[in-house]
Design a protein around this motif. Structure first.
Motif, mmCIF file in Angstrom:
data_model
loop_
_atom_site.group_PDB
_atom_site.id
_atom_site.type_symbol
_atom_site.label_atom_id
_atom_site.label_comp_id
_atom_site.label_asym_id
_atom_site.label_seq_id
_atom_site.Cartn_x
_atom_site.Cartn_y
_atom_site.Cartn_z
ATOM 1 N N PRO A 62 -16.643 -61.945 -2.054
ATOM 2 C CA PRO A 62 -16.399 -60.983 -1.181
ATOM 3 C C PRO A 62 -15.694 -61.693 0.194
ATOM 4 C CG PRO A 62 -18.581 -60.245 -1.749
ATOM 5 C CD PRO A 62 -18.267 -61.615 -2.466
ATOM 6 N N LEU A 63 -16.311 -62.812 0.481
ATOM 7 C CA LEU A 63 -15.708 -63.593 1.623
ATOM 8 C C LEU A 63 -14.243 -64.133 1.378
ATOM 9 C CD1 LEU A 63 -16.029 -64.809 4.541
ATOM 10 C CD2 LEU A 63 -17.161 -66.846 3.381
ATOM 11 N N GLU A 64 -14.186 -64.492 -0.024
ATOM 12 C CA GLU A 64 -12.815 -64.913 -0.310
ATOM 13 C C GLU A 64 -11.749 -63.739 -0.092
ATOM 14 O OE1 GLU A 64 -13.646 -68.544 -3.335
ATOM 15 O OE2 GLU A 64 -13.947 -66.692 -3.907
ATOM 16 N N ILE A 65 -12.430 -62.409 -0.531
ATOM 17 C CA ILE A 65 -11.533 -61.412 -0.624
ATOM 18 C C ILE A 65 -10.980 -61.116 0.684
ATOM 19 C CG2 ILE A 65 -11.483 -58.929 -1.229
ATOM 20 C CD1 ILE A 65 -13.102 -59.484 -3.599
ATOM 21 N N LEU A 66 -12.074 -61.101 1.579
ATOM 22 C CA LEU A 66 -11.612 -60.604 3.301
ATOM 23 C C LEU A 66 -10.970 -61.642 3.587
ATOM 24 C CD1 LEU A 66 -15.344 -59.767 4.456
ATOM 25 C CD2 LEU A 66 -13.331 -58.289 4.082
ATOM 26 N N LEU A 103 -3.405 -40.671 9.094
ATOM 27 C CA LEU A 103 -4.951 -40.896 9.423
ATOM 28 C C LEU A 103 -5.721 -40.998 8.099
ATOM 29 C CD1 LEU A 103 -4.954 -38.019 12.287
ATOM 30 C CD2 LEU A 103 -5.534 -40.220 12.455
ATOM 31 N N ASN A 104 -5.087 -40.342 6.912
ATOM 32 C CA ASN A 104 -5.835 -40.477 5.670
ATOM 33 C C ASN A 104 -5.523 -41.839 5.339
ATOM 34 O OD1 ASN A 104 -6.475 -37.884 5.117
ATOM 35 N ND2 ASN A 104 -4.522 -37.362 4.435
ATOM 36 N N GLU A 105 -4.450 -42.522 5.401
ATOM 37 C CA GLU A 105 -4.272 -44.028 5.224
ATOM 38 C C GLU A 105 -5.128 -44.881 6.089
ATOM 39 O OE1 GLU A 105 -0.368 -45.394 5.842
ATOM 40 O OE2 GLU A 105 0.501 -43.905 4.475
ATOM 41 N N GLY A 106 -5.255 -44.531 7.294
ATOM 42 C CA GLY A 106 -6.371 -45.291 8.142
ATOM 43 C C GLY A 106 -7.832 -45.176 7.847
ATOM 44 N N ARG A 107 -8.346 -43.912 7.274
ATOM 45 C CA ARG A 107 -9.496 -43.864 6.863
ATOM 46 C C ARG A 107 -9.681 -44.366 5.670
ATOM 47 N NH1 ARG A 107 -8.753 -38.506 6.587
ATOM 48 N NH2 ARG A 107 -9.076 -38.156 8.729
ATOM 49 N N MET A 108 -8.857 -44.355 4.684
ATOM 50 C CA MET A 108 -8.920 -45.181 3.371
ATOM 51 C C MET A 108 -9.182 -46.770 3.752
ATOM 52 S SD MET A 108 -6.475 -43.031 0.750
ATOM 53 C CE MET A 108 -5.213 -44.588 0.649
ATOM 54 N N ARG A 160 -15.386 -51.182 4.926
ATOM 55 C CA ARG A 160 -16.692 -50.888 4.839
ATOM 56 C C ARG A 160 -17.490 -51.515 3.419
ATOM 57 N NH1 ARG A 160 -16.922 -45.085 7.765
ATOM 58 N NH2 ARG A 160 -17.105 -45.878 9.907
ATOM 59 N N ARG A 161 -16.731 -51.078 2.528
ATOM 60 C CA ARG A 161 -17.056 -51.452 0.874
ATOM 61 C C ARG A 161 -17.214 -53.003 0.969
ATOM 62 N NH1 ARG A 161 -13.935 -47.266 -0.594
ATOM 63 N NH2 ARG A 161 -12.174 -48.547 -1.093
ATOM 64 N N GLN A 162 -15.919 -53.575 1.569
ATOM 65 C CA GLN A 162 -15.764 -55.048 1.316
ATOM 66 C C GLN A 162 -17.139 -55.867 2.146
ATOM 67 O OE1 GLN A 162 -12.058 -55.694 2.715
ATOM 68 N NE2 GLN A 162 -11.093 -55.951 0.531
ATOM 69 N N ILE A 163 -17.312 -55.245 3.243
ATOM 70 C CA ILE A 163 -18.493 -55.632 4.266
ATOM 71 C C ILE A 163 -19.915 -55.559 3.538
ATOM 72 C CG2 ILE A 163 -19.966 -55.409 6.461
ATOM 73 C CD1 ILE A 163 -16.938 -54.711 7.751
ATOM 74 N N ALA A 164 -20.092 -54.360 2.888
ATOM 75 C CA ALA A 164 -21.267 -54.092 2.191
ATOM 76 C C ALA A 164 -21.377 -55.187 0.959
ATOM 77 C CB ALA A 164 -21.424 -52.751 1.687
#
Length: 80
Positions: free
Chosen positions: A6-10, A48-53, A59-63
């Motif tokens: 996950p860190l490499e992805i971020l 706004l939809n793009e920003g929400r996505m 959030r998924r990457q952090i989790a």
């Protein structure tokens, strides 16, 4: 994920400003007497939809990062 942590992805993600912030700034710079057109409203909804996505992706990457097990780095941090 191609075996990446996950860190490499971020780290591999491109840095960018949330498009909703850019759109809000654009709208704020307009003359206060100008009304938003239907096209502007549709564009705002899309942005706004793009920003929400993007926020949900982060959030998924952090989790995933929080769930990953610690592993030693092959790189020595600067200063050590």
């Amino acid at each position: 994920m191609n075996g990446e942590s996950p860190l490499e992805i971020l780290i591999g993600e491109t840095e960018q400003v949330n498009p909703a912030i850019l759109l809000a700034e654009e709208f704020m710079r307009r003359d206060a007497a100008d009304l938003l057109s239907a096209e502007d409203v549709n564009r705002a909804e899309e942005v706004l939809n793009e920003g929400r996505m993007e926020i949900e992706t982060i959030r998924r990457q952090i989790a995933a990062f929080e769930r990953s097990s610690p592993s030693p780095s092959i790189h020595t941090p600067t200063g050590f």
